[in-house]
Motif scaffolding. Structure first.
Motif, PDB file in Angstrom:
ATOM      1  N   ALA A 188       6.947  13.215  10.560  1.00 49.10           N
ATOM      2  CA  ALA A 188       8.261  12.117  10.459  1.00 49.10           C
ATOM      3  C   ALA A 188       8.298  11.298  11.935  1.00 49.10           C
ATOM      4  N   GLU A 189       7.995  11.925  12.850  1.00 54.56           N
ATOM      5  CA  GLU A 189       8.198  11.180  14.346  1.00 54.56           C
ATOM      6  C   GLU A 189       6.854  10.325  14.388  1.00 54.56           C
ATOM      7  N   THR A 190       5.710  10.751  13.868  1.00 49.86           N
ATOM      8  CA  THR A 190       4.597   9.895  14.059  1.00 49.86           C
ATOM      9  C   THR A 190       4.640   8.735  13.232  1.00 49.86           C
ATOM     10  N   VAL A 191       5.220   8.919  11.967  1.00 53.40           N
ATOM     11  CA  VAL A 191       5.059   7.745  11.018  1.00 53.40           C
ATOM     12  C   VAL A 191       6.095   6.890  11.414  1.00 53.40           C
ATOM     13  N   ALA A 192       7.242   7.267  12.042  1.00 52.81           N
ATOM     14  CA  ALA A 192       8.206   6.452  12.421  1.00 52.81           C
ATOM     15  C   ALA A 192       7.726   5.433  13.366  1.00 52.81           C
ATOM     16  N   GLU A 193       6.827   5.836  14.441  1.00 47.99           N
ATOM     17  CA  GLU A 193       6.275   5.093  15.219  1.00 47.99           C
ATOM     18  C   GLU A 193       5.072   3.998  14.497  1.00 47.99           C
ATOM     19  N   GLU A 216       3.304  -5.912   6.216  1.00 48.65           N
ATOM     20  CA  GLU A 216       4.430  -5.576   5.187  1.00 48.65           C
ATOM     21  C   GLU A 216       4.177  -4.392   4.048  1.00 48.65           C
ATOM     22  N   VAL A 217       3.185  -4.722   3.554  1.00 52.70           N
ATOM     23  CA  VAL A 217       2.923  -3.455   2.544  1.00 52.70           C
ATOM     24  C   VAL A 217       2.527  -2.200   3.134  1.00 52.70           C
ATOM     25  N   LEU A 218       1.931  -2.337   4.441  1.00 53.55           N
ATOM     26  CA  LEU A 218       1.525  -1.096   5.174  1.00 53.55           C
ATOM     27  C   LEU A 218       2.891  -0.400   5.638  1.00 53.55           C
ATOM     28  N   SER A 219       3.637  -1.232   6.464  1.00 51.13           N
ATOM     29  CA  SER A 219       5.082  -0.671   6.787  1.00 51.13           C
ATOM     30  C   SER A 219       5.966  -0.131   5.528  1.00 51.13           C
ATOM     31  N   HIS A 220       5.900  -0.865   4.475  1.00 54.86           N
ATOM     32  CA  HIS A 220       6.472  -0.307   3.247  1.00 54.86           C
ATOM     33  C   HIS A 220       6.089   1.252   2.737  1.00 54.86           C
ATOM     34  N   LEU A 221       4.825   1.390   2.776  1.00 54.42           N
ATOM     35  CA  LEU A 221       4.038   2.457   2.358  1.00 54.42           C
ATOM     36  C   LEU A 221       4.431   3.623   3.554  1.00 54.42           C
ATOM     37  N   LEU A 222       4.289   3.199   4.765  1.00 53.65           N
ATOM     38  CA  LEU A 222       4.451   4.152   5.885  1.00 53.65           C
ATOM     39  C   LEU A 222       6.122   4.649   5.905  1.00 53.65           C
ATOM     40  N   MET A 248       7.828   4.976   3.223  1.00 55.54           N
ATOM     41  CA  MET A 248       8.041   5.787   2.290  1.00 55.54           C
ATOM     42  C   MET A 248       7.549   7.252   2.700  1.00 55.54           C
ATOM     43  N   ALA A 249       6.492   7.192   3.416  1.00 53.19           N
ATOM     44  CA  ALA A 249       5.956   8.348   4.059  1.00 53.19           C
ATOM     45  C   ALA A 249       7.098   9.207   4.801  1.00 53.19           C
ATOM     46  N   GLN A 250       7.667   8.302   5.710  1.00 52.82           N
ATOM     47  CA  GLN A 250       8.799   8.733   6.573  1.00 52.82           C
ATOM     48  C   GLN A 250       9.968   9.306   5.850  1.00 52.82           C
TER      49      GLN A 250
END
Length: 88
Positions: free
Chosen positions: A46-51, A62-68, A70-72
């Protein structure tokens, strides 16, 4: 140059190690080679994906930040549900 420490990447590269035949097998919830248990793993993720979300947004990916993102959300939800189960 990135302004955050990439040291966390080294932690994630641990990979799975094969066990020798006849060796003791541990359950999937046991600590693995200092990685901690599932609670520590999900908190780290959670911490790593937030970064990574911040990094992707800063670079307008945009797409990558959206997918990340979702993982967060998934990792944070896992943390919430695990903490609820521990309270019971």
């Amino acid at each position: 140059m990135l302004d955050w420490d990439a040291g966390f990447l080294n932690k994630a590269r641990g990979g799975r190690k094969r066990t020798t035949s006849g060796g003791s097998r541990r359950s999937s919830t046991d600590d693995r080679d200092g990685e901690g248990g599932p609670d520590e793993a999900v908190a780290f993720i959670a911490e790593t994906v937030a970064e990574l979300v911040k990094l992707a947004k800063n670079h307008r990916l945009e797409v990558l930040s959206h997918l990340l993102g979702m993982a967060q959300l998934e990792a944070e939800e896992r943390m919430r549900t695990r903490s609820k189960h521990k309270l019971s």
